[in-house]
Design an enzyme around this catalytic site. Structure first.
Site, PDB file in Angstrom:
ATOM      1  N   ASP A 182       0.867  -1.174   0.000  1.00  0.00           N
ATOM      2  CA  ASP A 182       0.000   0.000   0.000  1.00  0.00           C
ATOM      3  C   ASP A 182       0.917   1.243   0.000  1.00  0.00           C
ATOM      4  OD1 ASP A 182      -2.126   1.736   0.069  1.00  0.00           O
ATOM      5  OD2 ASP A 182      -3.219   0.641   1.600  1.00  0.00           O
ATOM      6  N   GLU A 205     -10.310   6.872   4.217  1.00  0.00           N
ATOM      7  CA  GLU A 205      -9.366   6.265   5.160  1.00  0.00           C
ATOM      8  C   GLU A 205      -9.612   6.739   6.602  1.00  0.00           C
ATOM      9  OE1 GLU A 205      -5.495   5.507   3.428  1.00  0.00           O
ATOM     10  OE2 GLU A 205      -6.210   6.155   1.469  1.00  0.00           O
TER      11      GLU A 205
HETATM   12  C1  BGC Z   1      -5.021   3.238   0.300  1.00  0.00           C
HETATM   13  C2  BGC Z   1      -5.247   2.259  -0.807  1.00  0.00           C
HETATM   14  C3  BGC Z   1      -5.014   2.901  -2.145  1.00  0.00           C
HETATM   15  C4  BGC Z   1      -3.645   3.542  -2.195  1.00  0.00           C
HETATM   16  C5  BGC Z   1      -3.352   4.242  -3.492  1.00  0.00           C
HETATM   17  C6  BGC Z   1      -3.714   3.985   0.138  1.00  0.00           C
HETATM   18  O1  BGC Z   1      -3.579   4.990   1.086  1.00  0.00           O
HETATM   19  O2  BGC Z   1      -5.034   2.574   1.542  1.00  0.00           O
HETATM   20  O3  BGC Z   1      -6.534   1.732  -0.735  1.00  0.00           O
HETATM   21  O4  BGC Z   1      -5.162   1.950  -3.156  1.00  0.00           O
HETATM   22  O5  BGC Z   1      -3.546   4.481  -1.150  1.00  0.00           O
HETATM   23  O6  BGC Z   1      -4.033   5.425  -3.607  1.00  0.00           O
HETATM   24  C1  BGC Z   2      -3.238  10.105  -1.826  1.00  0.00           C
HETATM   25  C2  BGC Z   2      -4.039   8.842  -1.566  1.00  0.00           C
HETATM   26  C3  BGC Z   2      -3.278   8.001  -0.642  1.00  0.00           C
HETATM   27  C4  BGC Z   2      -2.899   8.763   0.621  1.00  0.00           C
HETATM   28  C5  BGC Z   2      -2.073   7.913   1.534  1.00  0.00           C
HETATM   29  C6  BGC Z   2      -2.919  10.786  -0.521  1.00  0.00           C
HETATM   30  O1  BGC Z   2      -2.178  11.923  -0.745  1.00  0.00           O
HETATM   31  O2  BGC Z   2      -3.971  10.940  -2.653  1.00  0.00           O
HETATM   32  O3  BGC Z   2      -4.329   8.152  -2.745  1.00  0.00           O
HETATM   33  O4  BGC Z   2      -4.051   6.884  -0.343  1.00  0.00           O
HETATM   34  O5  BGC Z   2      -2.201   9.942   0.312  1.00  0.00           O
HETATM   35  O6  BGC Z   2      -1.553   8.623   2.602  1.00  0.00           O
END
Ligand code: BGC
Ligand code: BGC
Length: 678
Positions: free
Chosen positions: A351, A553
């Protein structure tokens, strides 16, 4: 040989005699007669994709399954070989030698890898941030962009490389960072439809829009089994019920990839987040999940098993821990369970900077929400790659990953064998997805911009909205009559950003208009022209559309002590807070006092303990996060389409009951599967 072979594609229509004996044994050998160690042998009641019993062959290739009484077929799988499916012959216990044939795809991989250096292979293991295509001096395996970012012309450089650089995005409910895309309901709404054929069609529609936007890798579907409503990612999952998640997750994969990757429009899907993301203590995002091996196998693993059987090509490791072990470094689960027991032969991806996150527990015991150090440290890389991680999602630290990997391999801390295996898995996925044979993508779909937000896809999304609405309460208010005078109001009535939820034109979603989307209010005008009035005073019935604001999230986690009667609201993109529903209740009572009936339509990513609000309303409809096709709400409220949606989660009576899930003996306000109709 006295067992009969059945074609793997014909399994659905087959009836095989019931097995009466226990203790089936045999041995798995390769074409030269050598024993195949650690092949996964599974007993299935076909066409059920989830195992009844499963074992691994020992170093002599031998297996012995004691628990085969109700089984009907033996499925043998091992990375590098073609799967073998055999029907069990009643009365026969010893199956002798069963030969596994080498998968011809391996020869192709051999010839590609023969021309690669170890550095090239390390680069394949790297997912940088687009538009980068170079990792060290070699070409990266992949690049991604997070929520809100999209580089329309990334492909021009990425896909002309000898091994195309695949472009990953979270198209979790459509290509939602692309203007004008069809936004489908978030998965929780699809769970309410119970309709796997519909979800399969949605998988295909999303793949078509992905190709139109030059995106070939999807970080979806989430096959999480969320157990706690306080978790901010409940809506990303289909249901709290394992079986429903397995059915719909597998259906989405088939829609995106076809039957075992035979669709012309196929893209690469990613099952996420492995494993236990929905099982954490108090629903903390990235927290710790405590569970027995049995619960892991019965509750959280089956959706992976079912989707992998359909050909899912990648799996994303999770930010959470299981029994104190962060999932990016859990070799027992990544290599032991996923790659060996389930014989998953695609690649495991990290991730977002998850390798480094695995080293930094936060104050709450959760792992670094939002905290990215920017450097994938050597130790974390060593631990995760050796645990079975194949591709590093390192948008902020690709360079450090590549140079650290080189040193780790040079020093022997990571073996060349491990690097080769990871690279082989990535190439396997690329070959199966057609990315090597057809680097520019399927001509019938690639760059066909009219597929983005097409009338056909919007119609499909509208159908999904219709089927996802769950009517919890109806005191003779619904269906509305088109001859009624109806006032449609509330924060979410005319705001397409709010109705789409997060992962739409931004990671945390938007409170602005989503281009091409139809608001719930506009849907009323479309479905019942002239029925809508401009003020409460003129109205008979008031449709009050309220709910949660978009969150992604951990931003959506409820971490307080009293979740009762609260709804998350926000002032700015990340300034969210949980606020009391009192003001909504007061408004409803005021309208009722003036003689109006009030139907509440709730936009939400999860069931909420808001009993007093539900009690106050004359009718209560849960619309989840419906996406761009708001007219689907009016279709159902006016009875143009019968309500059929059923709760994909148990609805709690109060916060004390949470976690509350089907089968746990607790009695919620509404049970799993509840939904009124007319
Ligand atoms: C999320 C994932 C996602 C990834 C890419 C992460 O923070 O937990 O679900 O696919 O970011 O954006
Ligand atoms: C991104 C997300 C990612 C997240 C993780 C964001 O800046 O746009 O896709 O999941 O950071 O920390």
């Amino acid at each position: 040989m006295n067992f009969s072979k059945i074609g793997i594609l014909a399994i659905a229509s087959l009836t095989v005699a019931t097995v009466t004996q226990a203790g089936i044994k045999g041995a798995i050998v390769d074409e030269s007669g050598n024993p195949v160690h650690n092949a996964a042998v599974t007993i299935r009641v076909l066409p059920n994709l989830v195992a009844n019993a499963r074992t691994l062959t020992n170093d002599k290739g031998a297996f012995n399954l004691n628990n085969a009484k109700k089984g009907q077929s033996i499925v043998v799988r091992k990375a590098g070989f073609l799967p073998e499916t055999l029907s069990v012959v009643p009365g026969q216990k010893d199956y002798g030698n069963i030969t596994l044939k080498r998968d011809p795809v391996e020869n192709r991989i051999d010839s590609i890898m023969a021309k690669m250096t170890i550095d090239d292979m390390i680069a394949q293991m790297t997912q940088a941030k687009a538009p980068a295509v170079k990792c060290g001096n070699s070409i990266c395996g992949s690049a991604l962009e997070g929520g809100g970012a999209y580089t329309a012309d990334f492909y021009t450089n990425a896909w002309k490389q000898k091994i195309p650089v695949i472009y990953g995005k979270d198209n979790v409910h459509g290509v939602a960072d692309v203007n004008g895309a069809t936004i489908f309901p978030h998965n929780i709404g699809l769970g309410a439809t119970r309709d796997s054929a519909l979800v399969r069609k949605i998988g295909q529609a999303v793949a078509e829009e992905m190709w139109a936007a030059h995106i070939d890798l999807n970080f979806a579907p989430a096959v999480t089994v969320p157990q706690d409503e306080r978790w901010g990612r409940v809506y990303e999952g289909f249901s709290e019920n394992t079986e429903l998640v397995a059915n719909l997750g597998a259906a989405f994969v088939r829609g995106q990839q076809g039957d075992h990757n035979d669709a012309e429009w196929r893209v690469i899907t990613t099952l996420k987040h492995f494993i236990g993301d929905g099982a954490t203590n108090k629903g903390y995002d990235r927290g710790n999940a405590t569970m027995t091996n049995k619960v892991l196998h019965q509750k959280y693993l089956p959706p992976y098993e079912a989707a992998i059987e359909q050909g899912a090509l990648s799996v994303m490791a999770s930010f959470n821990q299981v029994n104190g072990i962060h999932q990016h470094v859990d070799s027992a689960l990544l290599t032991g369970v996923l790659k060996t027991e389930l014989a998953f032969d695609g690649y495991v991806i990290a991730d977002w900077e998850g390798i480094e996150s695995s080293t930094t527990p936060g104050a709450a015991g959760d792992y670094s929400p939002g905290l990215v150090t920017g450097i994938s440290s050597k130790d974390a890389i060593k631990n995760s790659i050796n645990a079975g991680l194949d591709m590093a999602m390192v948008p902020q630290s690709a360079e450090a990953f590549v140079s650290n990997m080189k040193e780790l391999v040079a020093s022997g801390a990571i073996s060349e064998e491990r690097v080769k295996d990871a690279c082989r898995r990535i190439l396997r996925a690329k070959i199966r997805a057609g990315r090597i044979d057809n680097p520019n993508g399927p001509t019938a779909y690639v760059g066909i911009t009219k597929n983005i937000g097409s009338a056909e896809h919007r119609q499909l999304a509208r159908e999904a909205v219709q089927k996802s609405l769950v009517i919890l309460k109806n005191k003779k208010v619904l269906p509305l009559a088109t001859t009624d005078k109806i006032f449609v109001t509330g924060s979410h009535a005319n705001n397409t950003g709010l109705q789409c939820g997060a992962w739409t034109l931004g990671w945390q979603g938007t409170m602005e208009e989503v281009p091409g989307a139809t608001s719930i209010q506009a849907g009323f005008d479309e479905v019942a022209k002239g029925a809508r009035v401009a003020t409460a005073e003129e109205a008979g019935t008031i449709v009050y559309v309220i709910g949660e604001v978009p969150y992604a999230e951990w931003f959506g986690d409820y971490r307080g002590n009293d979740f009762n009667n609260k709804i998350i609201t926000k002032k700015a993109r990340t300034d969210m807070s949980f606020n009391n529903t009192e003001e909504y209740i007061a408004q409803i009572k005021q309208w009722q006092k003036a003689g109006h009936k009030v139907a509440v339509v709730l936009i939400t990513g999860r069931p909420l303990p808001i009993t007093s609000l539900i009690n106050a309303a004359d009718a209560f409809v849960v619309a989840w996060l419906p996406g761009s096709e708001g007219a689907g709400v009016a279709d159902v409220l006016f009875g143009k389409v019968r309500p059929t949606g059923k709760l994909p989660h148990t609805w709690p009576k109060d916060a004390k009951q949470i976690p509350i899930n089907v089968g746990d003996g607790k009695k919620g306000l509404y049970p799993y599967g509840f939904g009124l109709t007319y």
